[in-house]
Design a protein around this motif. Structure first.
Motif, PDB file in Angstrom:
ATOM      1  N   THR A 153      -4.962  13.212  -6.383  1.00 39.56           N
ATOM      2  CA  THR A 153      -6.088  12.263  -6.357  1.00 39.56           C
ATOM      3  C   THR A 153      -5.780  11.003  -7.153  1.00 39.56           C
ATOM      4  O   THR A 153      -4.750  10.885  -7.800  1.00 39.56           O
ATOM      5  N   LYS A 154      -6.745  10.050  -7.074  1.00 41.52           N
ATOM      6  CA  LYS A 154      -6.666   8.761  -7.783  1.00 41.52           C
ATOM      7  C   LYS A 154      -5.436   7.956  -7.360  1.00 41.52           C
ATOM      8  O   LYS A 154      -4.822   7.250  -8.156  1.00 41.52           O
ATOM      9  N   GLN A 155      -5.067   8.106  -6.077  1.00 39.37           N
ATOM     10  CA  GLN A 155      -4.002   7.296  -5.499  1.00 39.37           C
ATOM     11  C   GLN A 155      -4.617   6.302  -4.516  1.00 39.37           C
ATOM     12  O   GLN A 155      -5.689   6.550  -3.953  1.00 39.37           O
ATOM     13  N   ALA A 156      -3.924   5.204  -4.289  1.00 39.77           N
ATOM     14  CA  ALA A 156      -4.392   4.212  -3.304  1.00 39.77           C
ATOM     15  C   ALA A 156      -3.207   3.590  -2.595  1.00 39.77           C
ATOM     16  O   ALA A 156      -2.169   3.320  -3.201  1.00 39.77           O
ATOM     17  N   VAL A 157      -3.387   3.408  -1.303  1.00 37.59           N
ATOM     18  CA  VAL A 157      -2.437   2.622  -0.498  1.00 37.59           C
ATOM     19  C   VAL A 157      -3.206   1.393  -0.039  1.00 37.59           C
ATOM     20  O   VAL A 157      -4.287   1.521   0.549  1.00 37.59           O
ATOM     21  N   ILE A 158      -2.691   0.218  -0.315  1.00 37.83           N
ATOM     22  CA  ILE A 158      -3.452  -1.002  -0.016  1.00 37.83           C
ATOM     23  C   ILE A 158      -2.746  -1.835   1.040  1.00 37.83           C
ATOM     24  O   ILE A 158      -1.516  -1.792   1.185  1.00 37.83           O
ATOM     25  N   GLY A 159      -3.527  -2.604   1.771  1.00 35.93           N
ATOM     26  CA  GLY A 159      -2.970  -3.495   2.768  1.00 35.93           C
ATOM     27  C   GLY A 159      -2.316  -4.705   2.108  1.00 35.93           C
ATOM     28  O   GLY A 159      -2.592  -5.037   0.951  1.00 35.93           O
ATOM     29  N   SER A 160      -1.461  -5.384   2.867  1.00 40.31           N
ATOM     30  CA  SER A 160      -0.710  -6.522   2.310  1.00 40.31           C
ATOM     31  C   SER A 160      -1.642  -7.662   1.889  1.00 40.31           C
ATOM     32  O   SER A 160      -1.402  -8.334   0.881  1.00 40.31           O
ATOM     33  N   LYS A 161      -2.722  -7.848   2.643  1.00 33.76           N
ATOM     34  CA  LYS A 161      -3.660  -8.922   2.276  1.00 33.76           C
ATOM     35  C   LYS A 161      -4.360  -8.614   0.958  1.00 33.76           C
ATOM     36  O   LYS A 161      -4.581  -9.512   0.127  1.00 33.76           O
ATOM     37  N   TYR A 209      -6.576   2.706   1.499  1.00 31.06           N
ATOM     38  CA  TYR A 209      -6.662   4.148   1.746  1.00 31.06           C
ATOM     39  C   TYR A 209      -6.703   4.881   0.411  1.00 31.06           C
ATOM     40  O   TYR A 209      -5.883   4.617  -0.474  1.00 31.06           O
ATOM     41  N   ILE A 210      -7.654   5.800   0.265  1.00 28.34           N
ATOM     42  CA  ILE A 210      -7.701   6.661  -0.922  1.00 28.34           C
ATOM     43  C   ILE A 210      -7.783   8.107  -0.438  1.00 28.34           C
ATOM     44  O   ILE A 210      -7.995   8.366   0.749  1.00 28.34           O
ATOM     45  N   GLN A 211      -7.618   9.035  -1.389  1.00 30.71           N
ATOM     46  CA  GLN A 211      -7.646  10.443  -1.007  1.00 30.71           C
ATOM     47  C   GLN A 211      -9.041  10.841  -0.526  1.00 30.71           C
ATOM     48  O   GLN A 211     -10.049  10.349  -1.033  1.00 30.71           O
ATOM     49  N   PHE A 212      -9.070  11.796   0.409  1.00 29.80           N
ATOM     50  CA  PHE A 212     -10.326  12.261   0.988  1.00 29.80           C
ATOM     51  C   PHE A 212     -11.249  12.851  -0.091  1.00 29.80           C
ATOM     52  O   PHE A 212     -12.462  12.626  -0.082  1.00 29.80           O
ATOM     53  N   GLU A 213     -10.641  13.581  -1.025  1.00 30.51           N
ATOM     54  CA  GLU A 213     -11.442  14.196  -2.098  1.00 30.51           C
ATOM     55  C   GLU A 213     -12.082  13.126  -2.980  1.00 30.51           C
ATOM     56  O   GLU A 213     -13.214  13.297  -3.449  1.00 30.51           O
ATOM     57  N   ASP A 214     -11.364  12.034  -3.239  1.00 33.53           N
ATOM     58  CA  ASP A 214     -11.945  10.939  -4.026  1.00 33.53           C
ATOM     59  C   ASP A 214     -13.125  10.308  -3.275  1.00 33.53           C
ATOM     60  O   ASP A 214     -14.129   9.914  -3.872  1.00 33.53           O
ATOM     61  N   GLY A 215     -12.976  10.211  -1.954  1.00 30.30           N
ATOM     62  CA  GLY A 215     -14.065   9.659  -1.136  1.00 30.30           C
ATOM     63  C   GLY A 215     -15.294  10.535  -1.196  1.00 30.30           C
ATOM     64  O   GLY A 215     -16.436  10.053  -1.285  1.00 30.30           O
TER      65      GLY A 215
END
Length: 404
Positions: A153-161, A209-215
């Motif tokens: 958890t507590k991970q994020a994938v972010i878009g280039s913008k 994008y974040i983890q489903f559990e964090d959502g």
């Protein structure tokens, strides 16, 4: 005789350039609008087809409501039904995972909130909660780093913008962002897409994008699943797996079909029907423009016949038949509308260029569209040029020569 008539038509148009241009304006706008819409529609369709091909023909999507049907769309009412509280559950995800031939399953849940860094907010971003299997189900090209790790958890994938907005750089793996007062470690940045998103939503490079559990934590422990992405191991078994999903998920929902299952082909049908509606709407407006343009052509040709009455009388006096006079004015009207058609195509090309620069949508002009444009121009010229031509052909030489 035809060549002589063409030369006389050319001279008449050149002698009255402004009047001829204003007469052709309705034809130019009508032909230009239809051609531009068809070309832009072809461009949009080609772009969407490329995006679908990149995602893969073995991708299946499960949505709440009946937004997609086998016929290519369930209408506005059914689409709206998918926007409320979701009917999809984590049990459905587990059920689909157990179906034979399914390679990967990932739920996707929209989460309210915007990422920020030291008080600076990435405006326009959208947050998706999903699992590490999302990368397996949907191809996600990375600029650097990697997609979400399963279970961490507590991970994020972010878009280039988003990366450029918050950090001013794409090399941000390992740095942290703030989302709803919680810190998330950036593990990857998605690759900037070659073209802007055409899905009527935010650009794909604005997604976080974040983890489903964090959502779920943000959503008070509730999984409000907006979409389930499913990847079939074999593209040839997509139909079979879709049917299995329908049958088994329906059991979870007590026999109620309050969800839809679609693949790339069905979603293309939806876009096709939307484009068809847009094209019909613009074609209707363009039809009015062509009608007005045709009336203008007829009016100017009647004026031209009156102005050239003595010329008509002289031609008939030296042997020209009624048929020759009729063809002279009919050809002049057709030349006028054909010229309007050519200028209309130029107008369409200009509209397409503006659209390409403004929205990054490259229009695709086809031979069929050019043929349709010239056919419409010719038909308008014949229909609205025939009455003035008949009036000229019926003139008696003596009366015409006496005309003051």
């Amino acid at each position: 005789m035809i060549w002589e008539n063409l030369k006389m038509a050319g001279r008449s148009i050149m002698n009255n350039k402004l009047r001829s241009f204003l007469t052709m304006l309705g034809i130019i706008i009508g032909v230009g609008a239809v051609s531009a819409v068809i070309a832009i529609g072809n461009g949009v369709k080609a772009s969407i087809t490329n995006q679908v091909d990149e995602l893969g023909t073995n991708l299946i999507q499960v949505n709440p409501g009946q937004g997609f049907t086998e016929e290519g769309g369930g209408g506005a009412a059914s689409f709206a039904s998918s926007l409320g509280a979701s009917t999809l559950t984590e049990k459905d995800v587990a059920t689909i995972s157990g179906i034979d031939g399914v390679a990967a399953v990932a739920p996707a849940m929209l989460v309210s909130g915007a990422p920020s860094l030291n008080g600076k907010v990435a405006a326009g971003s959208i947050v998706f909660a999903t699992t590490g299997d999302y990368d397996e189900a949907v191809k996600t090209e990375m600029e650097n780093g990697h997609f979400l790790d399963t279970g961490e958890t507590k991970q994020a994938v972010i878009g280039s913008k988003v990366a450029e907005s918050l950090f001013g750089s794409l090399d941000v793996a390992g740095k942290e962002i703030t989302l709803r007062n919680q810190q998330f470690r950036v593990v990857g940045v998605t690759k900037k897409p070659d073209s802007e998103s055409l899905n009527l939503g935010p650009s794909l490079d604005s997604v976080v994008y974040i983890q489903f559990e964090d959502g779920k934590t943000f959503n008070n422990g509730t999984a409000n699943i907006n979409e389930i992405e499913v990847k079939a191991a074999d593209p040839n078994r997509v139909g079979e797996i879709k049917q299995a999903i329908k049958d088994k998920v329906k059991v979870n929902h007590d026999g109620e079909s309050d969800f839809s299952v679609s693949d790339a082909k069905e979603q293309l049908k939806v876009f096709d029907s939307i484009l068809a509606i847009m094209t019909s709407f613009v074609a209707g407006i363009a039809g009015i423009s062509l009608l007005v343009g045709g009336i203008g052509i007829m009016n100017i040709m009647l004026v031209s016949v009156t102005e050239r009455t003595r010329e008509i009388g002289l031609r008939k006096a030296i042997g020209a038949t009624s048929g020759m006079v009729l063809s002279q004015f009919l050809i002049e009207a057709v030349v006028l509308t054909l010229l309007g058609g050519v200028l209309g195509l130029g107008f369409a090309w200009l509209l397409g260029l503006i659209m390409e620069l403004a929205a990054n949508i490259k229009p695709v002009f086809t031979v069929e569209a050019v043929v349709v444009a010239f056919s419409i121009s010719t038909i308008v010229g014949i229909i609205f040029g025939i009455a003035p031509a008949i009036k000229a052909a019926r003139m008696k030489p003596i009366d015409a020569l006496r005309y003051e």
